[in-house]
Design an enzyme around this catalytic site. Structure first.
Site, PDB file in Angstrom:
ATOM      1  N   ASP A  96       0.776  -1.156   0.055  1.00 41.66           N
ATOM      2  CA  ASP A  96      -0.106   0.075   0.101  1.00 41.66           C
ATOM      3  C   ASP A  96       1.015   1.233   0.084  1.00 41.66           C
ATOM      4  OD1 ASP A  96      -2.208   1.426   0.068  1.00 41.66           O
ATOM      5  OD2 ASP A  96      -2.804   0.859   2.074  1.00 41.66           O
ATOM      6  N   ASP A 115       3.067   6.619  -4.019  1.00 38.43           N
ATOM      7  CA  ASP A 115       2.125   7.547  -3.696  1.00 38.43           C
ATOM      8  C   ASP A 115       2.720   8.746  -3.686  1.00 38.43           C
ATOM      9  OD1 ASP A 115       0.530   9.305  -2.844  1.00 38.43           O
ATOM     10  OD2 ASP A 115      -0.141   8.397  -1.015  1.00 38.43           O
ATOM     11  N   GLU A 170      -0.885   7.401  -7.672  1.00 36.13           N
ATOM     12  CA  GLU A 170      -2.173   8.114  -7.370  1.00 36.13           C
ATOM     13  C   GLU A 170      -2.075   9.383  -7.811  1.00 36.13           C
ATOM     14  OE1 GLU A 170      -3.322   7.802  -3.459  1.00 36.13           O
ATOM     15  OE2 GLU A 170      -4.081   9.797  -2.992  1.00 36.13           O
ATOM     16  N   GLU A 228      -3.886   7.906   7.439  1.00 40.67           N
ATOM     17  CA  GLU A 228      -3.502   6.645   7.307  1.00 40.67           C
ATOM     18  C   GLU A 228      -2.067   6.453   7.863  1.00 40.67           C
ATOM     19  OE1 GLU A 228      -3.580   4.809   3.527  1.00 40.67           O
ATOM     20  OE2 GLU A 228      -4.396   2.740   4.443  1.00 40.67           O
ATOM     21  N   HIS A 246      -9.335   8.817   3.879  1.00 36.69           N
ATOM     22  CA  HIS A 246      -8.967   7.869   4.774  1.00 36.69           C
ATOM     23  C   HIS A 246      -9.546   7.897   6.166  1.00 36.69           C
ATOM     24  CE1 HIS A 246      -5.324   7.171   1.975  1.00 36.69           C
ATOM     25  NE2 HIS A 246      -6.207   6.274   2.015  1.00 36.69           N
ATOM     26  N   HIS A 290      -9.521   4.282  -2.971  1.00 43.04           N
ATOM     27  CA  HIS A 290      -9.077   4.512  -1.663  1.00 43.04           C
ATOM     28  C   HIS A 290     -10.142   5.211  -0.732  1.00 43.04           C
ATOM     29  CE1 HIS A 290      -4.456   3.559  -2.044  1.00 43.04           C
ATOM     30  NE2 HIS A 290      -5.067   3.793  -3.382  1.00 43.04           N
ATOM     31  N   GLY A 291      -9.844   5.081   0.259  1.00 45.40           N
ATOM     32  CA  GLY A 291     -10.549   5.629   1.413  1.00 45.40           C
ATOM     33  C   GLY A 291     -12.032   5.805   1.286  1.00 45.40           C
ATOM     34  N   GLY A 292     -12.387   4.251   1.216  1.00 44.57           N
ATOM     35  CA  GLY A 292     -13.849   4.166   0.927  1.00 44.57           C
ATOM     36  C   GLY A 292     -14.871   3.819   2.211  1.00 44.57           C
ATOM     37  N   SER A 293     -14.082   4.007   3.387  1.00 40.55           N
ATOM     38  CA  SER A 293     -14.981   3.445   4.550  1.00 40.55           C
ATOM     39  C   SER A 293     -16.068   4.436   4.607  1.00 40.55           C
ATOM     40  CB  SER A 293     -14.035   3.762   5.899  1.00 40.55           C
ATOM     41  OG  SER A 293     -12.909   2.818   5.642  1.00 40.55           O
TER      42      SER A 293
HETATM   43 ZN   LIG Z   1      -5.052   4.869   0.503  1.00 40.51          ZN
END
Ligand SMILES: [Zn+2]
Length: 340
Positions: free
Chosen positions: A95, A131, A161, A169, A212, A249-252
């Site tokens: 990651d 990243d 990205e 994060e 995130h 990313h960051g889909g919570s």
């Molecule tokens: Zn991420």
């Protein structure tokens, strides 16, 4: 099945894109969490991705050692050994790695794969993320272009990205601003510099308001249509084949509708960390509250060894994490899609 090789991994991605589903990419930091992901995927008959962050790698190496690459190697070797017992394919990924950590994380891991290939062994990881979203886009793509060359020589896929994911994060805080939305111009610059994936394959984390960690609803507006605009722009310029393999990313805390809309626009990989962390810890908290006088030696008592043996609550936590993986597979329309 053994870990997916390059050919199988490419097939997995193509299949997801064609059939409009996506793979959960779950962060793990221990044997137990890795086993939980394998279980969740196998019980869903879905292939998937296990990933290790810099912090996850450091944790896995032990708190006295704190060597992120070493810990990631250790987890990957474990998964290589046990994956054959599960009737699905799994790919291994690393990651977020910012430019300043490349020399202590992604580069040593690519070197490890190079060593293994020279000895006739399979790659250690299947893909790595660089990243560079905190850098100006040109600088980000300069570094990405070099890495992509080296990855391609070793049958590794690179994830990059463009745009910034907000939130926090592994202690890296992203700002919350307009940069949370990748523009079609950004993605065209990516295609121009890195090609359209035909020569050297890469995954693109384009951002559409992602953050995130978990925030209460309404904190940031997710706009999956940003992904459609980026795909349309690249298709106009380079043709249908050039559409990106996107990463979410960051889909919570996203709704199923938002997740599926993003998948419809070409998301093939969705990173999941916060939600599986919670599922794991929730089960442990439940165990501790229910067995309070067993896990603690209260008032001179001796507690209950069955309750404080870490295997008892770690087994429950493993099952809970596996259930959360199954939920993710459902949301991403991946159940029953394994290539196996
Ligand atoms: Zn991420």
């Amino acid at each position: 099945m053994p870990i997916a090789n390059y050919e199988t991994y490419c097939k997995m991605i193509d299949r997801a894109k064609e059939r409009h589903f996506a793979y959960p990419a779950i962060n793990v930091s221990s044997l137990t969490t890795a086993n939980a992901v394998l279980r969740g995927l196998a019980e869903s008959k879905s292939d998937g991705i296990i990933q290790v962050s810099t912090g996850g790698g450091a944790f896995a190496s032990g708190s006295l050692v704190k060597d992120m690459a070493l810990g990631a190697i250790s987890i990957a070797e474990h998964v290589h050994r046990v994956a054959g017992r599960y009737p699905i394919f799994v790919a291994l990924h690393t990651d977020h790695c910012q430019a300043k950590a490349l020399d202590t994380y992604v580069i040593p891991l690519i070197q490890e794969t190079e060593r293994r290939r020279a000895a006739g062994l399979p790659n250690l990881f299947n893909s790595h993320m660089f990243d560079g979203s905190d850098l100006p886009l040109k600088e980000n793509l300069d570094i990405a272009a070099d890495l992509l060359d080296r990855c391609h020589r070793n049958e590794l896929i690179l994830e990059i990205e463009a745009g910034v994911v907000g939130g926090e994060e592994d202690g890296v805080k992203g700002e919350i601003s307009e940069k949370l939305y990748t523009t079609p111009e950004d993605t065209l610059a990516v295609a121009q510099r890195l090609g359209t994936g035909k020569k050297a394959r890469y995954l693109l984390a384009a951002t559409f308001g992602n953050v995130h960690g978990v925030y209460k609803p309404g904190h940031v507006k997710l706009r999956p249509s940003v992904l459609r605009e980026c795909q349309d722009a690249v298709e106009r310029e380079y043709g249908k084949e050039a559409r990106f393999d996107l990463v979410f990313h960051g889909g919570s805390g996203s709704t199923v509708e938002e997740i599926r809309e993003a998948v419809d626009y070409g998301v093939v990989k969705m990173n999941i960390d916060t939600d599986t962390q919670y599922a794991f810890t929730r089960a442990i908290a439940d165990h501790m509250f229910r067995n309070y006088s067993g896990v603690l030696k209260v008032d001179g008592e001796v507690g209950n060894k069955k309750n404080y043996d870490p295997r008892s609550y770690m087994t429950t936590a493993e099952a809970a994490l596996a259930e959360r993986v199954k939920q993710a597979v459902q949301e991403l329309r991946g159940a029953g899609t394994s290539l196996y």
